[in-house]
Every structure is written in C-alpha cells, then in structure tokens.
Motif scaffolding. Structure first.
Motif, mmCIF file in Angstrom:
data_model
loop_
_atom_site.group_PDB
_atom_site.id
_atom_site.type_symbol
_atom_site.label_atom_id
_atom_site.label_comp_id
_atom_site.label_asym_id
_atom_site.label_seq_id
_atom_site.Cartn_x
_atom_site.Cartn_y
_atom_site.Cartn_z
ATOM 1 N N GLN A 65 -49.105 75.104 43.594
ATOM 2 C CA GLN A 65 -49.054 75.832 42.323
ATOM 3 C C GLN A 65 -48.212 77.106 42.470
ATOM 4 O O GLN A 65 -47.421 77.446 41.590
ATOM 5 C CB GLN A 65 -50.470 76.170 41.844
ATOM 6 N N ALA A 66 -48.368 77.800 43.591
ATOM 7 C CA ALA A 66 -47.561 79.005 43.836
ATOM 8 C C ALA A 66 -46.084 78.630 43.934
ATOM 9 O O ALA A 66 -45.229 79.282 43.337
ATOM 10 C CB ALA A 66 -48.024 79.704 45.110
ATOM 11 N N ARG A 67 -45.789 77.579 44.672
ATOM 12 C CA ARG A 67 -44.403 77.121 44.830
ATOM 13 C C ARG A 67 -43.801 76.777 43.462
ATOM 14 O O ARG A 67 -42.674 77.151 43.150
ATOM 15 C CB ARG A 67 -44.392 75.913 45.770
ATOM 16 N N LYS A 68 -44.568 76.068 42.641
ATOM 17 C CA LYS A 68 -44.104 75.683 41.306
ATOM 18 C C LYS A 68 -43.821 76.912 40.444
ATOM 19 O O LYS A 68 -42.842 76.964 39.712
ATOM 20 C CB LYS A 68 -45.160 74.798 40.642
ATOM 21 N N ARG A 69 -44.686 77.916 40.564
ATOM 22 C CA ARG A 69 -44.518 79.154 39.793
ATOM 23 C C ARG A 69 -43.178 79.828 40.073
ATOM 24 O O ARG A 69 -42.582 80.451 39.200
ATOM 25 C CB ARG A 69 -45.676 80.106 40.115
ATOM 26 N N PHE A 70 -42.685 79.671 41.301
ATOM 27 C CA PHE A 70 -41.423 80.307 41.684
ATOM 28 C C PHE A 70 -40.219 79.378 41.540
ATOM 29 O O PHE A 70 -39.110 79.727 41.911
ATOM 30 C CB PHE A 70 -41.520 80.862 43.102
ATOM 31 N N GLY A 71 -40.440 78.170 40.998
ATOM 32 C CA GLY A 71 -39.336 77.288 40.656
ATOM 33 C C GLY A 71 -38.798 76.417 41.769
ATOM 34 O O GLY A 71 -37.714 75.847 41.638
ATOM 35 N N LEU A 72 -39.541 76.288 42.863
ATOM 36 C CA LEU A 72 -39.061 75.451 43.959
ATOM 37 C C LEU A 72 -39.642 74.043 43.828
ATOM 38 O O LEU A 72 -40.858 73.887 43.735
ATOM 39 C CB LEU A 72 -39.456 76.055 45.307
ATOM 40 N N PRO A 73 -38.784 73.013 43.807
ATOM 41 C CA PRO A 73 -39.286 71.641 43.698
ATOM 42 C C PRO A 73 -40.221 71.275 44.857
ATOM 43 O O PRO A 73 -40.015 71.696 46.005
ATOM 44 C CB PRO A 73 -38.014 70.795 43.738
ATOM 45 N N ASP A 74 -41.238 70.464 44.566
ATOM 46 C CA ASP A 74 -42.239 70.069 45.558
ATOM 47 C C ASP A 74 -41.653 69.366 46.768
ATOM 48 O O ASP A 74 -42.216 69.457 47.863
ATOM 49 C CB ASP A 74 -43.301 69.165 44.927
ATOM 50 N N LYS A 75 -40.528 68.669 46.611
ATOM 51 C CA LYS A 75 -39.980 67.916 47.744
ATOM 52 C C LYS A 75 -39.561 68.820 48.905
ATOM 53 O O LYS A 75 -39.369 68.345 50.016
ATOM 54 C CB LYS A 75 -38.817 67.032 47.306
ATOM 55 N N PHE A 76 -39.452 70.123 48.663
ATOM 56 C CA PHE A 76 -39.102 71.067 49.726
ATOM 57 C C PHE A 76 -40.333 71.765 50.296
ATOM 58 O O PHE A 76 -40.216 72.717 51.049
ATOM 59 C CB PHE A 76 -38.106 72.110 49.201
ATOM 60 N N GLY A 77 -41.509 71.293 49.923
ATOM 61 C CA GLY A 77 -42.753 71.982 50.244
ATOM 62 C C GLY A 77 -43.108 72.046 51.711
ATOM 63 O O GLY A 77 -42.729 71.214 52.523
ATOM 64 N N SER A 78 -43.877 73.082 52.007
ATOM 65 C CA SER A 78 -44.456 73.301 53.325
ATOM 66 C C SER A 78 -45.825 73.929 53.108
ATOM 67 O O SER A 78 -46.410 73.776 52.036
ATOM 68 C CB SER A 78 -43.534 74.200 54.162
ATOM 69 N N CYS A 79 -46.299 74.656 54.081
ATOM 70 C CA CYS A 79 -47.665 75.188 54.008
ATOM 71 C C CYS A 79 -47.754 76.605 53.454
ATOM 72 O O CYS A 79 -48.854 77.105 53.243
ATOM 73 C CB CYS A 79 -48.319 75.106 55.381
ATOM 74 N N HIS A 80 -46.644 77.277 53.258
ATOM 75 C CA HIS A 80 -46.668 78.620 52.671
ATOM 76 C C HIS A 80 -45.357 78.878 51.936
ATOM 77 O O HIS A 80 -44.348 78.236 52.207
ATOM 78 C CB HIS A 80 -46.916 79.702 53.732
ATOM 79 N N THR A 81 -45.424 79.814 51.007
ATOM 80 C CA THR A 81 -44.262 80.184 50.204
ATOM 81 C C THR A 81 -44.085 81.689 50.259
ATOM 82 O O THR A 81 -45.029 82.432 50.020
ATOM 83 C CB THR A 81 -44.459 79.745 48.733
#
Length: 152
Positions: A65-81
């Motif tokens: 949810q935090a990652r999404k709030r900052f506009g980064l697509p989920d496919k680049f996800g990791s454990c912290h933003t």
C-alpha cells in the motif's frame, strides 16, 4: 609565528572534524516505510546511515500500500520503500546509487532492487553475493538498468 601556526592548525583540525557532519547535512533525509518485524530492512537503514543519510523509519502493516501510494508498480516490489527528495527507492538499493540518482536528477519515479538479492545492502551473507540490477523506473513505469552488482 608559532602562535599563528598553532591557530592555523587548530582551525584546520576543527574544519576536518566538521566535514563529515557537513557532508551528511548536504544529503536529503530518507523516509523508509517498512514492516516492524523485518530485520533486513533495519540493516538497510543502517547502511544508509553509515553512508551519511539521515533516516526516518515509518512502520507500516502493508508495504504494498505504501509503494502504491508513491506510484511504484508492484512488479518492482521488495520488503521496504524509501522516499528521498521526490524519488522512490524500493528494496535494497546501495547508498552509492541513491547518491548518483540525486546528483543526476533523471526524470523518473526512482530506483528499485526487486526481491531481496543476497549480497545487496542489508542482505549480506558471508561468502555469497548474487548478481542483481538496480533499476531506474521512469515516469511511465518502464525500467532500465541503472547499475549492475557485483560491480566488475
């Protein structure tokens, strides 16, 4: 003459002691959104602090949810933003690459190291360092390789 030399040496010593603090002051702060129970995220925060960044940790239950709030697509996800000076920094990005991002100021969302590659900052493991890429994510969500690790 001796007095002038002593005063000059004293002033030079004071400046050399202040330089690390001045260098850290010139770096923008990093806000890191992470789970309260993630140890590798804490190790990455320590890596940033050792590189001169000031860090504010924000513990969240849902990092996606935090990652999404900052506009980064989920496919680049990791454990912290992380968020620094308008850029998103996802995952175990080396501090040197964050500094390079800040000095070059590309038109981008930010940097990402998807997943949790062994050998990246905060994911160190004795005797092992898997290759990984630091990706630059442009404003349309497209990726390009910003850096490759381990560096040759």
């Amino acid at each position: 003459m001796k007095r002038r030399f002593a005063l000059t040496a004293l002033a030079a010593g004071a400046v050399s002691l202040a330089l690390p603090a001045l260098a850290a002051a010139s770096l923008p702060p990093v806000d890191v959104y992470k789970s309260p129970t993630c140890g590798c995220c804490g190790a990455w925060v320590d890596h940033l602090k050792a590189a001169g960044f000031s860090v504010r940790v924000v513990e969240v239950d849902d990092i996606a949810q935090a990652r999404k709030r900052f506009g980064l697509p989920d496919k680049f996800g990791s454990c912290h933003t992380g968020v620094v000076d308008g850029y998103v920094v996802e995952g175990h990005v080396p501090a040197a690459e964050i500094k390079r991002l800040l000095s070059s100021r590309p038109a981008a969302i930010g940097l990402a190291v998807p997943g949790m590659p062994i050998g990246s900052p905060g994911m160190e493991y004795p005797g092992r360092s898997d290759p990984y890429d630091v990706l630059l994510i442009d404003r349309k969500g497209r990726e390009s390789v910003f850096a490759h690790y381990p560096k040759a």
